[in-house]
Design a protein around this motif. Structure first.
Motif, PDB file in Angstrom:
ATOM      1  N   THR A  59       0.815  -1.221   0.000  1.00 42.69           N
ATOM      2  CA  THR A  59       0.000   0.000   0.000  1.00 42.69           C
ATOM      3  C   THR A  59       0.846   1.267   0.000  1.00 42.69           C
ATOM      4  O   THR A  59       0.319   2.359  -0.038  1.00 42.69           O
ATOM      5  CB  THR A  59      -0.916   0.067   1.232  1.00 42.69           C
ATOM      6  N   SER A  60       2.175   1.123   0.071  1.00 47.17           N
ATOM      7  CA  SER A  60       2.969   2.336   0.281  1.00 47.17           C
ATOM      8  C   SER A  60       3.072   3.159  -0.994  1.00 47.17           C
ATOM      9  O   SER A  60       3.173   2.630  -2.088  1.00 47.17           O
ATOM     10  CB  SER A  60       4.369   1.973   0.779  1.00 47.17           C
ATOM     11  N   THR A  61       2.996   4.492  -0.814  1.00 43.63           N
ATOM     12  CA  THR A  61       3.145   5.395  -1.944  1.00 43.63           C
ATOM     13  C   THR A  61       4.173   6.489  -1.657  1.00 43.63           C
ATOM     14  O   THR A  61       4.776   7.011  -2.567  1.00 43.63           O
ATOM     15  CB  THR A  61       1.813   6.089  -2.300  1.00 43.63           C
ATOM     16  N   SER A  62       4.350   6.847  -0.379  1.00 38.80           N
ATOM     17  CA  SER A  62       5.218   7.995  -0.111  1.00 38.80           C
ATOM     18  C   SER A  62       6.682   7.589  -0.178  1.00 38.80           C
ATOM     19  O   SER A  62       7.052   6.450   0.092  1.00 38.80           O
ATOM     20  CB  SER A  62       4.902   8.594   1.257  1.00 38.80           C
ATOM     21  N   VAL A  63       7.501   8.586  -0.525  1.00 35.26           N
ATOM     22  CA  VAL A  63       8.941   8.343  -0.665  1.00 35.26           C
ATOM     23  C   VAL A  63       9.539   7.850   0.650  1.00 35.26           C
ATOM     24  O   VAL A  63      10.353   6.918   0.679  1.00 35.26           O
ATOM     25  CB  VAL A  63       9.635   9.655  -1.117  1.00 35.26           C
ATOM     26  N   GLN A  64       9.107   8.486   1.768  1.00 32.80           N
ATOM     27  CA  GLN A  64       9.682   8.099   3.068  1.00 32.80           C
ATOM     28  C   GLN A  64       9.321   6.671   3.434  1.00 32.80           C
ATOM     29  O   GLN A  64      10.153   5.913   3.934  1.00 32.80           O
ATOM     30  CB  GLN A  64       9.197   9.041   4.190  1.00 32.80           C
ATOM     31  N   SER A  65       8.048   6.284   3.180  1.00 34.31           N
ATOM     32  CA  SER A  65       7.654   4.906   3.486  1.00 34.31           C
ATOM     33  C   SER A  65       8.518   3.935   2.721  1.00 34.31           C
ATOM     34  O   SER A  65       8.986   2.939   3.260  1.00 34.31           O
ATOM     35  CB  SER A  65       6.201   4.658   3.097  1.00 34.31           C
ATOM     36  N   GLN A  66       8.724   4.238   1.435  1.00 33.80           N
ATOM     37  CA  GLN A  66       9.482   3.300   0.629  1.00 33.80           C
ATOM     38  C   GLN A  66      10.930   3.222   1.069  1.00 33.80           C
ATOM     39  O   GLN A  66      11.564   2.168   0.999  1.00 33.80           O
ATOM     40  CB  GLN A  66       9.357   3.683  -0.852  1.00 33.80           C
ATOM     41  N   GLU A  67      11.476   4.339   1.554  1.00 35.27           N
ATOM     42  CA  GLU A  67      12.850   4.298   2.066  1.00 35.27           C
ATOM     43  C   GLU A  67      12.956   3.330   3.235  1.00 35.27           C
ATOM     44  O   GLU A  67      13.882   2.527   3.323  1.00 35.27           O
ATOM     45  CB  GLU A  67      13.262   5.703   2.548  1.00 35.27           C
ATOM     46  N   VAL A  68      12.014   3.426   4.162  1.00 35.09           N
ATOM     47  CA  VAL A  68      12.059   2.562   5.339  1.00 35.09           C
ATOM     48  C   VAL A  68      11.756   1.119   4.960  1.00 35.09           C
ATOM     49  O   VAL A  68      12.434   0.188   5.380  1.00 35.09           O
ATOM     50  CB  VAL A  68      11.050   3.053   6.399  1.00 35.09           C
ATOM     51  N   LEU A  69      10.728   0.927   4.122  1.00 37.39           N
ATOM     52  CA  LEU A  69      10.351  -0.438   3.759  1.00 37.39           C
ATOM     53  C   LEU A  69      11.461  -1.143   2.990  1.00 37.39           C
ATOM     54  O   LEU A  69      11.600  -2.368   3.071  1.00 37.39           O
ATOM     55  CB  LEU A  69       9.063  -0.425   2.937  1.00 37.39           C
ATOM     56  N   SER A  70      12.272  -0.388   2.238  1.00 40.85           N
ATOM     57  CA  SER A  70      13.343  -1.034   1.478  1.00 40.85           C
ATOM     58  C   SER A  70      14.406  -1.609   2.411  1.00 40.85           C
ATOM     59  O   SER A  70      15.224  -2.417   1.992  1.00 40.85           O
ATOM     60  CB  SER A  70      13.980  -0.053   0.489  1.00 40.85           C
ATOM     61  N   GLN A  71      14.398  -1.189   3.688  1.00 40.37           N
ATOM     62  CA  GLN A  71      15.345  -1.791   4.644  1.00 40.37           C
ATOM     63  C   GLN A  71      14.766  -3.036   5.287  1.00 40.37           C
ATOM     64  O   GLN A  71      15.501  -3.918   5.721  1.00 40.37           O
ATOM     65  CB  GLN A  71      15.694  -0.780   5.765  1.00 40.37           C
ATOM     66  N   ILE A  72      13.438  -3.077   5.388  1.00 40.27           N
ATOM     67  CA  ILE A  72      12.817  -4.181   6.120  1.00 40.27           C
ATOM     68  C   ILE A  72      12.474  -5.351   5.202  1.00 40.27           C
ATOM     69  O   ILE A  72      12.552  -6.515   5.597  1.00 40.27           O
ATOM     70  CB  ILE A  72      11.524  -3.690   6.814  1.00 40.27           C
ATOM     71  N   TYR A  73      12.062  -5.037   3.974  1.00 41.62           N
ATOM     72  CA  TYR A  73      11.613  -6.085   3.063  1.00 41.62           C
ATOM     73  C   TYR A  73      12.580  -6.261   1.904  1.00 41.62           C
ATOM     74  O   TYR A  73      13.384  -5.375   1.604  1.00 41.62           O
ATOM     75  CB  TYR A  73      10.222  -5.740   2.510  1.00 41.62           C
TER      76      TYR A  73
END
Lengths: 515, 325, 227
Positions: A59-73
């Protein structure tokens, strides 16, 4: 009376002294570090300006979310420093001759944070979730051509396509296609993220910080920092102050002046390229812009370099439509690569508007920092040929609503690019594209070219096709492409191993460590 | 009817009644304003990607956010929840508004109190100084300084001070993660120092002017002449008679300022990354979190009304002349 | 002849002309007064320059080749990143700010004073109703109001003036109501009613003019805050 003066003066002196004492005590008390505390348990702190509110990958769309999610997933495929797809947790796919079957081989020993193994069943589950309309996934469009997915054995994933789609691998590099464990739902993942990435979720304080801890069984190597903290500091100047005093070690800025102010003996700024493009979107379906000559007049009246020098403070380069490294458009391959007022006036005459016309241009301060500046610069430039621009500076929600409804003549926008041109533009410029109403331009030639573009995986062939698409777009001035920005990765010199990648992408952040 | 009018007569209960009516008014105004602004939670959370959702998906999202019911139902749903202690839930962070407010409010209260403290520390002695020799250089220069302080925009002062300190002294505690007063008092006070000073600088000028005007006015009053005639002079006169009475309007003014500051000194909270109530409202607005904004605004208004009520009551106790009403 | 009152926020009412001219002279003697007048004149002159197009350069004219220059003979304050003359922009900014301040404070003061005076003079339900409206507007965070208005209406100086005016109406109402409460019991007011003047006319002819100084102070304070 004299006694009053004295007591007043005493009171003022006392209070000033108290404040000064507190300040100096505080200054002495805090360890005056421009070098962050190193050591085994040290956290690498990244400064971001907004809270990553979306913690569920699809569901992520924002740049910040994707930055964090790219570390977890983890995603099936990764990107190299240029943004081109390479192997991730799977090798680059084997593609069948007819282009309708993609076979991925997963690496061995992949583990989720909860200890379970990541295998093809999880991949099939994740992609199924993304394609399910009930999930309202933001990555659903990357799977538009997918017919079905098989997981014949734990290391193999087979994707059957409805028709050949060479842009499919590019979509699999995005953080919103991150692989989740089978059976995980949006509700469980929102509070307890569970991925196979280099860092695992540890704790979160909404609107303040997200802390991640090292995943010791990360498949690609040992992540450099024991802890990773994304700290939310809304004001960019405050992030600069934090960088200078060492409380934050890494940050990304769009504004070159901000990046420059952050530079000091201990803080270095590295400019990186970007796949984003800034554009003046025109809607050919609007009455005032329906004549191609009117649109070409606009293209010719604008000096893209001027927009860069003024609105972007010099941090950018004029661009054509396609920013993907392998298929990049030649910025000069358009009717007016530079400002040509004579040609602009000629086009206006051909359009039957020798004295210019009035154009409504919508923009919003909330979009990105230079959105209004770009609009004002374009207004000034177009005035030179008699085109009167009304700049409508809207609230960002209003802008988004009007944009989605196609309720505008012209709009200033900045969109993210992609390694694959089809991902960038198919939804705008094909007649069946989900955003064609917004783009306001289509043609049978474009439909044919886009279909040809994904029908083959041969890069040379595709390059020719996308050159033609690019030519169609600029020769008809569907939009006026302005520039691609430079971004600035700013980091403390104590951070070693930080890769400066396109778009200041942090997917290789795990290689960085504090010395 | 008799009871109601009896209630209406007593000034204290009438004040409380007015306070309640005010809060209801605020709740309705907030509710209406939020609905009138374009965009809703779907567009706020999805942005441009909302265009890729089908109408059916949009409908189901709206139902999830509770946006599909008629407005009146939404209003009373929310109001009913508030009265039973359920202020709503933030759909982005899955936290209850009550717990979010419980964490954010103390920080804003602390900041507001410290700001008022700094404002008083600067304003009252300044007012005393100016009033000691009215019309002379001391007076004009103090008032000039006060004017300058009033004219500086708080965001400019905040950014300039923070940048200068970070650049030249290498000191910027607000870059480290925020710590509450109970977690880490030392770091917390350091982090509150700059924002409190910025707030105090904007509170000090009205305090200074009020102190000065009050002292000058009271000095001319009859009872001061009487006291002086009785032989009271110097410090005893100034403090016991003049200052004590002059502080009354200062207290009212400070109460008013405290109420405003509690509304969330938003600019200061943003720049210094302090997780307070003001930021909570702003973020709720951006994310179109109706429950968060409505409930938080109601909490802010309630505090404002409460403070005004208390100030009013204190004023009535301290100054018997006001009791006529 | 002057009347004093026992609540300190009601001014002394002077009616003799010599006292007034004495006041003017005193004002010009005070250094703060002179400084204030001079500053105000500078601001007004700048604003008028912008309004009548008398600035050396057009504030909106962009010329990227001349961007980011320091102060010079032709550009007194230098140029910005678009090559626009900063001095001209300051002047036109001044004009905009003044316009917003004047319009918003005028609107707020007229409406606010009217509400406050009506509340104080007629009392009863009018007083309660105005009280509720005032309190609601006071308790409401002004930022939220401004954001909501900016989002709904187009961004223009009218919207800005409107949000400021709405926030200031309760202040004027409260400031205006105070003196009315005392003045309505003054002898000359009672006398006016005794000879048969209607309440409305007494309000405008006797009460309002005596509140002038307080209102002036509040208006000037608001103008400086808002410009």
């Amino acid at each position: 009376m004299k006694k009053v003066d004295r007591s007043a003066r005493r009171a003022i002196t006392a209070s000033v002294a108290a404040v000064a004492a507190a300040a100096s005590l505080a200054a002495c008390g805090s360890s005056n570090n421009s070098a962050p505390a190193g050591g085994a348990g040290a956290a690498l702190v990244v400064g971001i300006t907004a809270d990553p509110t979306q913690m569920v990958p699809w569901t992520s769309t924002s740049v910040q979310s994707q930055e964090v999610l790219s570390q977890i997933y983890t995603t099936l495929l990764s990107t190299d420093a240029d943004g081109t797809p390479t192997a991730g947790i799977a090798d680059m796919p084997q593609v069948s001759k007819d282009g309708k079957t993609y076979t991925f081989t997963l690496k061995q020993g992949l583990k989720f944070a909860d200890g379970s193994t990541l295998d093809s069943a999880d991949v099939k589950y994740t992609f199924g979730k993304i394609m399910d309309p009930a999930s309202k996934a933001s990555s659903a469009s990357y799977f538009a051509s997918v017919a079905s997915i098989d997981a014949p054995d734990p290391q193999t994933v087979v994707v059957h396509m409805k028709q050949p789609d060479a842009s499919f691998p590019a979509g699999l590099t995005y953080p919103n296609t991150g692989i989740v464990p089978s059976g995980a739902t949006a509700d469980t993942l929102a509070t307890k993220p569970d991925g196979a990435g280099p860092y695992q979720f540890e704790s979160r304080v909404p609107n303040e910080s997200i802390t991640l801890k090292r995943n010791d069984s990360y498949y690609a190597g040992k992540p450099g920092a024991a802890k990773l903290e994304f700290r939310i500091i809304p004001d960019e100047q405050s992030i600069v102050a934090a960088l200078k005093t060492g409380s934050v070690q890494v940050a990304e800025f769009d504004n070159p002046v901000t990046a420059k102010t952050a530079t000091s003996a201990n803080v270095k700024s590295t400019p990186v390229n970007s796949l984003w493009y800034h554009v003046l979107q025109l809607r050919a379906t609007s009455p005032v812009l329906s004549n191609v000559n009117a649109r070409l007049a606009i293209q010719c009246a604008i000096s893209r370099q001027d927009v860069v020098s003024s609105a972007a403070l010099g941090a950018g380069t004029p661009t054509g439509p396609i920013t993907s490294p392998q298929y990049r458009s030649d910025p000069n391959a358009q009717p007016c690569p530079n400002q040509d007022l004579a040609k602009a006036k000629a086009y206006l005459a051909k359009a039957g508007e020798p004295n210019g016309f009035t154009l409504n241009l919508m923009t919003s301060q909330g979009l990105y920092s230079s959105a209004v500046d770009e609009a004002q610069n374009i207004q000034a430039q177009l005035a030179k040929v008699g085109i009167k621009v009304n700049v409508q500076s809207l609230d960002s929600n209003t802008y988004v609503q009007k944009w989605l409804a196609g309720d505008f003549d012209a709009a200033i926008a900045a969109n993210s690019g992609s390694a694959d041109p089809n991902t960038m533009y198919a939804r705008y410029f094909t007649s069946t594209g989900s955003f064609n109403k917004v783009a306001g331009y289509k043609s049978p030639i474009l439909d044919k070219l886009f279909a040809q573009g994904i029908a083959t995986t041969d890069v040379a062939q595709r390059a020719t096709i996308y050159q033609q698409i690019s030519a169609q777009l600029v020769d008809n001035a569907a939009w006026v492409w302005l520039y691609t920005p430079k971004k600035f990765l700013v980091a403390n010199t104590a951070v070693k191993g930080l890769e400066a990648r396109t778009d200041a992408d942090l997917s290789m952040l795990w290689k960085a460590s504090l010395s | 009817m008799k009871l109601a009018s009896a209630f209406g007569r007593h000034p204290v209960t009438r004040r409380i009644g007015e306070a309640i009516v005010t809060l209801v008014g605020v709740s309705i105004l907030t509710f209406v304003l939020l609905r009138v602004v374009p965009g809703n939670q779907v567009t706020a959370s999805y942005g441009i990607a909302a265009g890729e959702l089908s109408p059916a998906q949009v409908h189901s999202l709206e139902a999830y956010y509770g946006l599909d019911k008629p407005l009146v139902v939404q209003y009373f749903d929310w109001l009913g929840g508030v009265l039973t202690g359920h202020l709503g839930v933030s759909t982005t962070s899955h936290l209850s508004v009550l717990s979010m407010t419980r964490q954010a409010l103390p920080n804003t209260i602390e900041l507001a109190l410290l700001g008022i403290l700094v404002g008083l520390l600067l304003g009252v002695p300044g007012g005393l100084l100016a009033a000691s020799r009215p019309g002379r250089l001391r007076d004009s220069s103090t008032q000039m300084v006060s004017l300058v302080a009033l004219s500086i925009p708080s965001f400019l002062l905040a950014t300039a001070v923070a940048s200068w300190l970070a650049n030249n002294l290498g000191w910027y505690p607000n870059g480290k993660g925020f710590r509450t007063l109970f977690d880490d008092p030392g770091l917390n006070l350091q982090q509150m120092l700059l924002p409190a000073v910025v707030l105090g600088v904007s509170v000090a000028p009205p305090v200074l002017q009020t102190t000065r005007a009050a002292i000058l006015a009271i000095r001319a009053e009859d009872f001061v002449r009487t006291a002086r005639a009785k032989g009271v002079s110097g410090r005893r006169l100034e403090v016991r008679h003049i200052l004590r009475n002059a502080l009354i309007p200062v207290v009212t003014m400070s109460g008013l300022q405290l109420g405003f500051l509690l509304g969330g000194a938003l600019v200061v909270e943003q720049i210094f990354a302090i997780p307070g109530i003001g930021r909570q409202v702003l973020l709720g607005l951006n994310q179109k979190e109706y429950a968060v904004v409505q409930s938080t605004v109601l909490v802010i208004a309630a505090m404002f009304v409460l403070i005004n009520l208390l100030t009013d009551l204190v004023y009535r106790v301290v100054d018997p002349r006001v009791r006529v009403r | 002849m002057s009347t004093t009152s026992d609540i300190s926020n009601v001014p002394e009412i002077r009616t003799d002309a010599s006292a007034r001219s004495r006041a003017w002279i005193a004002a010009f003697r005070s250094p703060i007064g002179i400084a204030g007048v001079v500053l105000m004149l500078i601001i007004v002159v700048l604003a008028l320059m912008a309004v009548f197009g008398l600035t050396p350069h057009d504030p909106a004219r962009q010329n990227v080749a001349e961007s980011l220059q320091g102060p010079s003979g032709s550009h007194w304050f230098g140029t910005d990143q678009f090559g626009r003359d900063v001095f001209a922009r300051v002047a036109s900014g001044m004009a905009n700010s003044l316009r917003v301040a004047l319009v918003s404070v005028a609107a707020a003061s007229v409406i606010g004073v009217l509400l406050g005076v009506v509340a104080g003079y007629y009392q009863g339900i009018a007083d309660r109703a105005v009280g509720v409206v005032t309190n609601v507007l006071f308790a409401f965070p002004p930022l939220l109001l401004a954001l909501a208005l900016a989002a709904t209406l187009q961004r223009s100086w009218v919207t800005v003036s409107l949000s400021i005016a709405i926030v200031y109406v309760p202040i004027f109402a409260r400031v205006a109501r105070g003196p009315v409460l005392t003045l309505r019991n003054a002898e000359y007011v009672l006398a006016a009613t005794a000879i048969g003047r209607s309440r409305m006319s007494t309000l405008f002819r006797h009460v309002l003019p005596n509140m002038r100084s307080i209102l002036v102070v509040q208006v000037t304070l608001s103008l400086s805050w808002r410009s």
